[in-house]
Design an enzyme around this catalytic site. Structure first.
Site, short mmCIF file in Angstrom:
data_model
loop_
_atom_site.label_atom_id
_atom_site.label_comp_id
_atom_site.label_asym_id
_atom_site.label_seq_id
_atom_site.Cartn_x
_atom_site.Cartn_y
_atom_site.Cartn_z
N ASP A 19 -83.54 86.07 -14.87
CA ASP A 19 -84.43 85.43 -15.67
C ASP A 19 -84.05 85.68 -17.14
O ASP A 19 -83.91 86.86 -17.32
CB ASP A 19 -86.17 85.64 -15.50
CG ASP A 19 -86.85 84.63 -16.19
OD1 ASP A 19 -86.73 83.32 -16.07
OD2 ASP A 19 -87.59 85.27 -17.19
N GLU B 119 -79.97 82.79 -16.53
CA GLU B 119 -80.04 81.83 -17.60
C GLU B 119 -79.51 82.35 -18.96
O GLU B 119 -79.82 83.74 -19.34
CB GLU B 119 -81.62 81.55 -17.92
CG GLU B 119 -82.45 81.10 -16.98
CD GLU B 119 -83.95 81.00 -17.41
OE1 GLU B 119 -84.46 79.99 -17.50
OE2 GLU B 119 -84.78 81.90 -17.38
#
Length: 641
Positions: free
Chosen positions: A325, A354
């Site tokens: 994340d 990400e």
């Protein structure tokens, strides 16, 4: 030695050094004769206590131990006797921040307030020693299915008994659905112990995606059948992994090391104030996560924590990969060290994340693991927002459409996605959205997707950006979008329920929305059978033809050739038995126009594999090369005879 080899060799040496101290973060070691406690805390803590309790939430300590400072910021204590089944905390009175189960608790009581003294070997389900991760030759062979435990099984129509639990993914109904669809990797949203769900109130509906970390190395209690028993959540998580592995499905864990739920209740802060977090020059806490704080991955102990945490999930729970994340909050060196460690354990473990942050970070931009720096992180993948937004419109504006609405100007961004974010002579980078130069060394470093948990799901986005759209047109555009994803040379990724034409009632950020917004309605499989059949067919087509998953940049440049096509179309062919494919040529024609289009393709005889929303691996008739017509808002895929 080339540059990549030099980098990996250097990182391997660094990882070897870290391995020597790998057990330093093992804060509790149980045996029937004694339990040994260890904690990393600074010398100025002066006094560190271990408190042992009979209960996970209440009561006074049954025993308190004073820890001994051993130098190098390590404190130890030993409790003689058998304390299995008891609970513990660490307390540093000088900091006056409260008790904590430590930063590396591997078992906790209800709500994760106290660590639990257990024997982890006793949590192994029957046959756990024989559990094997399904084979994987290349990340290009992955088909990733992102799911939230509660979304997937909570609806009455799911037919799943253990609704919202880890055990849901051990049941025949769930396993058979995933196998029939054809995916081979499940990406589970955060499944570690997170803070926003009260595990003592599970009789009340509660919902969160789980991006609010409390204890990083323990499964979440609300997904177990009994959060009060520390062993149950661990055993049931392992049963889930075991069942998926037996079905040939890998398990990818979503990890959220970039921030903690809060500062005051953080185990990091209670153990070593301000060490694990970044601050701005004015002394305020940096917030690159958008959640009130950001961790400092460049700090030696935070870096070691991340490496050992992932190692723990791989070794103890047999996890096959990680989705990181807000990877752009972390530094490049840490991500490369993690990759080196995982490769040493098993080269098939896949890491992606990400490639951005949610705000400015208090660390030099050029040292952060942003998407633009993916070339500096060999083997690590990143999501392609270029392809995503070129298909359905920008993340920043839910009402603005793109290619799916037959808008011109998005073709180069989609071609960039088709080749897997690598350099390709036929992609004009000056016309690509967001990126003006290739950012991937290999196509397996690009995650190809059009929707995920974070943002509107695909159907909602299409409806929102094309007002008045009919269900029939919505389905056509949905299928067209996913054809881009599954014929891309990147790693295909889909949100669970898209195969059921799921919606979230138009909610963009449904992280704490009720079940009525997030749940999958399984009756949609009966309402929209064409959608499931098409997704299943696309996945089968990709698996059957190695030309769609070459996994190598040079092979993509050699075999993937774009074909001239009208505006609002993308056309390409995979030529000369790409990847050893039985078909000499594969032609893919993707048309977003509201009318049929004619494209000139190489001469020859072809078998029709995909046409107007239908996939048939045996073919649906023959077609000659030259000028061919592609139906409106659909894909036509041909294979040479």
């Amino acid at each position: 030695m080339n540059i990549k080899g030099f980098i990996m060799a250097a990182l391997f040496v660094c990882a070897q050094g870290l391995e020597a101290s790998a057990q330093d973060m093992n804060e509790m070691t149980y045996s029937p004769n004694e339990t040994v406690f260890k904690l990393h805390a600074p010398a100025n803590a002066k006094r560190v206590l271990v408190k042992i309790y009979a209960d996970a939430l209440d009561g006074k300590p049954v025993k308190t131990l004073k820890m001994k400072f051993n130098g190098n910021n390590q404190w130890t204590a030993t409790a003689k006797g058998d304390f299995k089944g008891r609970f513990y905390t660490f307390d540093i009175p000088a900091f006056n921040r409260g008790e904590t189960p430590g930063i590396f608790a591997k078992a906790v009581g209800v709500n994760g307030r106290r660590g639990a003294i257990i024997n982890l070997e006793e949590t192994n389900p029957k046959g756990w020693e024989a559990d094997k991760r399904p084979p994987l030759a290349s990340p290009a062979d992955l088909v990733i299915y992102e799911l939230h435990h509660r979304d997937f099984s909570i609806h009455p129509s799911s037919g799943i008994k253990n609704k919202g639990k880890f055990l849901a993914l051990t049941e025949d109904k769930a396993i058979k659905h995933l196998q029939q669809l054809g995916i081979n990797a499940v990406h589970i949203l955060p499944s570690f112990d997170y803070a926003s769900i009260d595990e003592t109130q599970l009789h009340k509906p509660q919902y969160n995606w789980g991006y609010d970390p409390l204890n990083y190395n323990v499964p979440e209690g609300s997904y177990s059948t009994d959060p009060y028993r520390p062993d149950v959540r661990i055993r049931e998580f392992k049963q889930m992994v075991q069942a998926l592995h037996k079905a040939g499905i890998r398990v990818i864990l979503d990890v959220v090391y970039n921030h903690t739920y809060d500062l005051s209740g953080s185990a990091f802060q209670r153990t070593w104030p301000n060490y694990f977090y970044r601050k701005r020059t004015d002394g305020t806490y940096s917030d690159g996560s958008g959640c009130g704080n950001e961790t400092a991955s460049e700090q030696p102990l935070m870096r070691q924590f991340m490496i050992e945490s992932m190692r723990h999930w791989v070794k103890e729970y047999h996890i096959d990969g990680f989705r990181v994340d807000l990877m752009g909050v972390h530094d490049i060196e840490t991500m490369n060290l993690i990759q080196a460690e995982m490769q040493k354990i098993d080269p098939s473990i896949y890491i992606y994340g990400e490639g951005w942050s949610a705000g400015a970070c208090a660390y030099p931009q050029e040292k952060l693991a942003m998407k633009a720096h993916t070339e500096q992180m060999p083997g690590i993948g990143a999501f392609s927002d270029e392809m995503r937004d070129a298909l359905r419109g920008p993340f920043s504006d839910d009402h603005k459409p793109a290619f799916l609405a037959a808008l011109d100007g998005h073709e180069e961004s989609l071609k960039f996605g088709i080749v897997g974010a690598i350099a390709h002579p036929q992609v004009d980078m000056s016309q690509v959205n967001y990126s003006k130069k290739p950012w991937a060394n290999q196509p397996t470093q690009m995650i190809s997707y059009v929707s995920c948990h974070d943002d509107m799901c695909l159907t909602d986005r299409i409806r929102n950006s094309i007002p008045g759209i009919t269900t029939a047109e919505l389905i056509k555009l949905d299928l067209l979008a996913q054809t881009f994803v599954f014929t891309s040379q990147g790693v295909p990724f889909m949100l669970s329920g898209e195969e059921m034409l799921r919606d979230k009632k138009g909610v963009h950020n449904s992280y704490c929305s009720p079940d009525s917004i997030n749940e999958l309605n399984w009756t949609n499989l009966e309402r929209f059978p064409k959608v499931f059949a098409y997704y299943k067919g696309l996945i089968a087509l990709r698996k059957a033809h190695p030309a769609f998953r070459l996994g190598n940049a040079e092979l993509v440049r050699k075999h993937l050739e774009f074909i001239d096509a009208p505006a609002k179309m993308v056309a390409f062919r995979l030529k000369d038995h790409a990847g050893g494919d039985a078909a000499k040529d594969i032609v893919v024609l993707l048309n977003a126009n509201r009318e049929a289009q004619v494209v000139d393709i190489p001469q020859g005889e072809y078998r029709v594999m995909v046409c107007d929303g239908v996939v048939n691996l045996d073919g649906m008739g023959k077609m000659s090369g030259g000028k061919v017509s592609v139906d409106l808002q659909s894909a036509l895929i041909l294979m040479s005879l």
